[in-house]
Design a protein around this motif. Sequence first.
Motif, PDB file in Angstrom:
ATOM      1  N   ARG A 154       0.832  -1.203   0.000  1.00 19.76           N
ATOM      2  CA  ARG A 154       0.000   0.000   0.000  1.00 19.76           C
ATOM      3  C   ARG A 154       0.873   1.262   0.000  1.00 19.76           C
ATOM      4  O   ARG A 154       0.592   2.219  -0.719  1.00 19.76           O
ATOM      5  N   THR A 155       1.938   1.251   0.789  1.00 22.79           N
ATOM      6  CA  THR A 155       2.850   2.398   0.830  1.00 22.79           C
ATOM      7  C   THR A 155       3.510   2.615  -0.523  1.00 22.79           C
ATOM      8  O   THR A 155       3.667   3.752  -0.979  1.00 22.79           O
ATOM      9  N   THR A 156       3.899   1.517  -1.187  1.00 20.96           N
ATOM     10  CA  THR A 156       4.518   1.610  -2.507  1.00 20.96           C
ATOM     11  C   THR A 156       3.561   2.246  -3.502  1.00 20.96           C
ATOM     12  O   THR A 156       3.952   3.104  -4.308  1.00 20.96           O
ATOM     13  N   ILE A 157       2.309   1.860  -3.445  1.00 18.11           N
ATOM     14  CA  ILE A 157       1.290   2.436  -4.328  1.00 18.11           C
ATOM     15  C   ILE A 157       1.103   3.924  -4.039  1.00 18.11           C
ATOM     16  O   ILE A 157       1.046   4.754  -4.948  1.00 18.11           O
ATOM     17  N   GLU A 158       1.026   4.267  -2.773  1.00 17.67           N
ATOM     18  CA  GLU A 158       0.789   5.654  -2.377  1.00 17.67           C
ATOM     19  C   GLU A 158       1.934   6.572  -2.795  1.00 17.67           C
ATOM     20  O   GLU A 158       1.724   7.749  -3.103  1.00 17.67           O
ATOM     21  N   ARG A 159       3.161   6.037  -2.800  1.00 22.21           N
ATOM     22  CA  ARG A 159       4.332   6.854  -3.119  1.00 22.21           C
ATOM     23  C   ARG A 159       4.655   6.888  -4.610  1.00 22.21           C
ATOM     24  O   ARG A 159       5.495   7.685  -5.047  1.00 22.21           O
ATOM     25  N   ALA A 160       4.035   6.022  -5.392  1.00 16.84           N
ATOM     26  CA  ALA A 160       4.322   5.963  -6.826  1.00 16.84           C
ATOM     27  C   ALA A 160       3.810   7.213  -7.535  1.00 16.84           C
ATOM     28  O   ALA A 160       2.769   7.769  -7.178  1.00 16.84           O
ATOM     29  N   SER A 161       4.549   7.639  -8.536  1.00 16.42           N
ATOM     30  CA  SER A 161       4.146   8.820  -9.303  1.00 16.42           C
ATOM     31  C   SER A 161       3.040   8.498 -10.293  1.00 16.42           C
ATOM     32  O   SER A 161       2.237   9.364 -10.645  1.00 16.42           O
ATOM     33  N   LEU A 162       3.012   7.244 -10.761  1.00 10.84           N
ATOM     34  CA  LEU A 162       1.946   6.782 -11.636  1.00 10.84           C
ATOM     35  C   LEU A 162       1.553   5.372 -11.229  1.00 10.84           C
ATOM     36  O   LEU A 162       2.429   4.499 -11.074  1.00 10.84           O
ATOM     37  N   VAL A 163       0.272   5.134 -11.025  1.00 14.37           N
ATOM     38  CA  VAL A 163      -0.252   3.805 -10.693  1.00 14.37           C
ATOM     39  C   VAL A 163      -1.222   3.429 -11.806  1.00 14.37           C
ATOM     40  O   VAL A 163      -2.286   4.025 -11.945  1.00 14.37           O
ATOM     41  N   LEU A 164      -0.821   2.441 -12.616  1.00 13.49           N
ATOM     42  CA  LEU A 164      -1.554   2.129 -13.838  1.00 13.49           C
ATOM     43  C   LEU A 164      -2.153   0.728 -13.793  1.00 13.49           C
ATOM     44  O   LEU A 164      -1.428  -0.248 -13.566  1.00 13.49           O
ATOM     45  N   PRO A 165      -3.462   0.600 -13.999  1.00 15.17           N
ATOM     46  CA  PRO A 165      -4.122  -0.705 -13.898  1.00 15.17           C
ATOM     47  C   PRO A 165      -3.834  -1.603 -15.093  1.00 15.17           C
ATOM     48  O   PRO A 165      -3.912  -1.171 -16.239  1.00 15.17           O
ATOM     49  N   THR A 166      -3.514  -2.864 -14.815  1.00 12.19           N
ATOM     50  CA  THR A 166      -3.307  -3.838 -15.884  1.00 12.19           C
ATOM     51  C   THR A 166      -4.460  -4.837 -15.942  1.00 12.19           C
ATOM     52  O   THR A 166      -4.400  -5.809 -16.686  1.00 12.19           O
ATOM     53  N   SER A 167      -5.472  -4.613 -15.135  1.00 13.28           N
ATOM     54  CA  SER A 167      -6.632  -5.502 -15.089  1.00 13.28           C
ATOM     55  C   SER A 167      -7.892  -4.750 -15.503  1.00 13.28           C
ATOM     56  O   SER A 167      -8.165  -3.651 -15.006  1.00 13.28           O
ATOM     57  N   LEU A 168      -8.653  -5.360 -16.397  1.00 12.73           N
ATOM     58  CA  LEU A 168      -9.911  -4.762 -16.819  1.00 12.73           C
ATOM     59  C   LEU A 168     -10.906  -4.704 -15.663  1.00 12.73           C
ATOM     60  O   LEU A 168     -11.790  -3.840 -15.635  1.00 12.73           O
ATOM     61  N   HIS A 169     -10.743  -5.593 -14.679  1.00 14.91           N
ATOM     62  CA  HIS A 169     -11.639  -5.604 -13.522  1.00 14.91           C
ATOM     63  C   HIS A 169     -11.495  -4.325 -12.703  1.00 14.91           C
ATOM     64  O   HIS A 169     -12.469  -3.845 -12.121  1.00 14.91           O
ATOM     65  N   ILE A 170     -10.293  -3.775 -12.651  1.00 14.53           N
ATOM     66  CA  ILE A 170     -10.083  -2.512 -11.938  1.00 14.53           C
ATOM     67  C   ILE A 170     -10.804  -1.382 -12.669  1.00 14.53           C
ATOM     68  O   ILE A 170     -11.468  -0.538 -12.057  1.00 14.53           O
ATOM     69  N   CYS A 171     -10.685  -1.381 -13.996  1.00 12.73           N
ATOM     70  CA  CYS A 171     -11.353  -0.352 -14.803  1.00 12.73           C
ATOM     71  C   CYS A 171     -12.866  -0.444 -14.656  1.00 12.73           C
ATOM     72  O   CYS A 171     -13.553   0.570 -14.478  1.00 12.73           O
ATOM     73  N   ASN A 172     -13.371  -1.676 -14.721  1.00 11.68           N
ATOM     74  CA  ASN A 172     -14.816  -1.874 -14.567  1.00 11.68           C
ATOM     75  C   ASN A 172     -15.275  -1.534 -13.146  1.00 11.68           C
ATOM     76  O   ASN A 172     -16.397  -1.074 -12.939  1.00 11.68           O
ATOM     77  N   GLY A 173     -14.398  -1.768 -12.164  1.00 10.64           N
ATOM     78  CA  GLY A 173     -14.709  -1.415 -10.788  1.00 10.64           C
ATOM     79  C   GLY A 173     -14.887   0.079 -10.624  1.00 10.64           C
ATOM     80  O   GLY A 173     -15.794   0.541  -9.925  1.00 10.64           O
ATOM     81  N   ALA A 174     -14.025   0.860 -11.291  1.00 18.52           N
ATOM     82  CA  ALA A 174     -14.143   2.328 -11.248  1.00 18.52           C
ATOM     83  C   ALA A 174     -15.449   2.777 -11.884  1.00 18.52           C
ATOM     84  O   ALA A 174     -16.114   3.707 -11.406  1.00 18.52           O
ATOM     85  N   LYS A 175     -15.832   2.097 -12.960  1.00 14.26           N
ATOM     86  CA  LYS A 175     -17.097   2.411 -13.632  1.00 14.26           C
ATOM     87  C   LYS A 175     -18.280   2.076 -12.729  1.00 14.26           C
ATOM     88  O   LYS A 175     -19.237   2.850 -12.624  1.00 14.26           O
ATOM     89  N   PHE A 176     -18.206   0.939 -12.062  1.00 16.59           N
ATOM     90  CA  PHE A 176     -19.261   0.498 -11.154  1.00 16.59           C
ATOM     91  C   PHE A 176     -19.431   1.473  -9.995  1.00 16.59           C
ATOM     92  O   PHE A 176     -20.543   1.774  -9.556  1.00 16.59           O
ATOM     93  N   LEU A 177     -18.305   2.006  -9.498  1.00 14.58           N
ATOM     94  CA  LEU A 177     -18.336   2.938  -8.378  1.00 14.58           C
ATOM     95  C   LEU A 177     -18.649   4.364  -8.812  1.00 14.58           C
ATOM     96  O   LEU A 177     -18.778   5.252  -7.967  1.00 14.58           O
ATOM     97  N   ARG A 178     -18.725   4.567 -10.128  1.00 19.86           N
ATOM     98  CA  ARG A 178     -19.041   5.892 -10.681  1.00 19.86           C
ATOM     99  C   ARG A 178     -18.087   6.961 -10.178  1.00 19.86           C
ATOM    100  O   ARG A 178     -18.482   7.952  -9.577  1.00 19.86           O
ATOM    101  N   ARG A 179     -16.805   6.730 -10.469  1.00 17.45           N
ATOM    102  CA  ARG A 179     -15.778   7.668 -10.021  1.00 17.45           C
ATOM    103  C   ARG A 179     -15.612   8.876 -10.934  1.00 17.45           C
ATOM    104  O   ARG A 179     -14.754   9.704 -10.713  1.00 17.45           O
TER     105      ARG A 179
END
Length: 252
Positions: free
Chosen positions: A61-86
């Motif tokens: 979690r710390t590695t993710i928080e400190r990264a300059s770019l966090v890029l999804p490689t899973s379509l499930h993450i993209c669909n999750g953002a759509k489901f949550l209406r971000r």
Amino acid sequence: MVTLLNPNRKKIDVIGISVDVIAYENLEEKVKELLADGKKHHIMFLSLRDIVMAKFKRELRTTIERASLVLPTSLHICNGAKFLRRGYVPQKIYTFEFIIKLLGAIENVGKSVYLLGGKRDVLQVTESNIKSSFPGLTIVGRYTGFFPKEMEKNIITAIKKASPALILAGVGLPGKRYWITRNNSFFNPSISLWVDSSFDVFTGKKSKPARTSIGIFFEKIEKLIKNPFRIFNIFIYILYFILLLYYKVRKL
């Protein structure tokens, strides 16, 4: 939650984890921006397992928080953002395609790269193929993975002296992606990226990932046949679905 950082970059929240929304066509501009500010930057690819396990593993979690770019490689993450209406839906990133575009961006600004990881024969072929594909890109050094502990200090020193704009790391590092972040303080300002299989794709030992639904399906079946224990990944999917429902209800 959506954070608009600039016209070309946005950060959204997916189950409590920040994910970047960035278009491929804006990558070169973003690379120039990262190189110009004189800071150290880590680009991180985020799989479905990563985003779920980050809820339980502090270093991840710390590695993710400190990264300059966090890029999804899973379509499930993209669909999750759509489901949550971000507000924005991140684009699924294909790692090899992204690396090619990143190397092209580094070449266009006249900068250099250091290759770290992989076996000797794989690394040699990778270097040769990168040089032929990106003649304007300078490779200022390389070192194989699976190195003994006593060599670590020398490798860090070599990277610091070479002062590359990009540290492209692959398989064979102790701690995998964490090796970069754990030793980041020793490096000069640069962009770092760890991808376990990137060098294998350059050498042709691993095929490029499928992009169609049917291709992805058969790719997963093939991986399951090679490693039947992957069947237990179903629990990652179930937990992700539960977390999505929790964050969806909490927002109501």
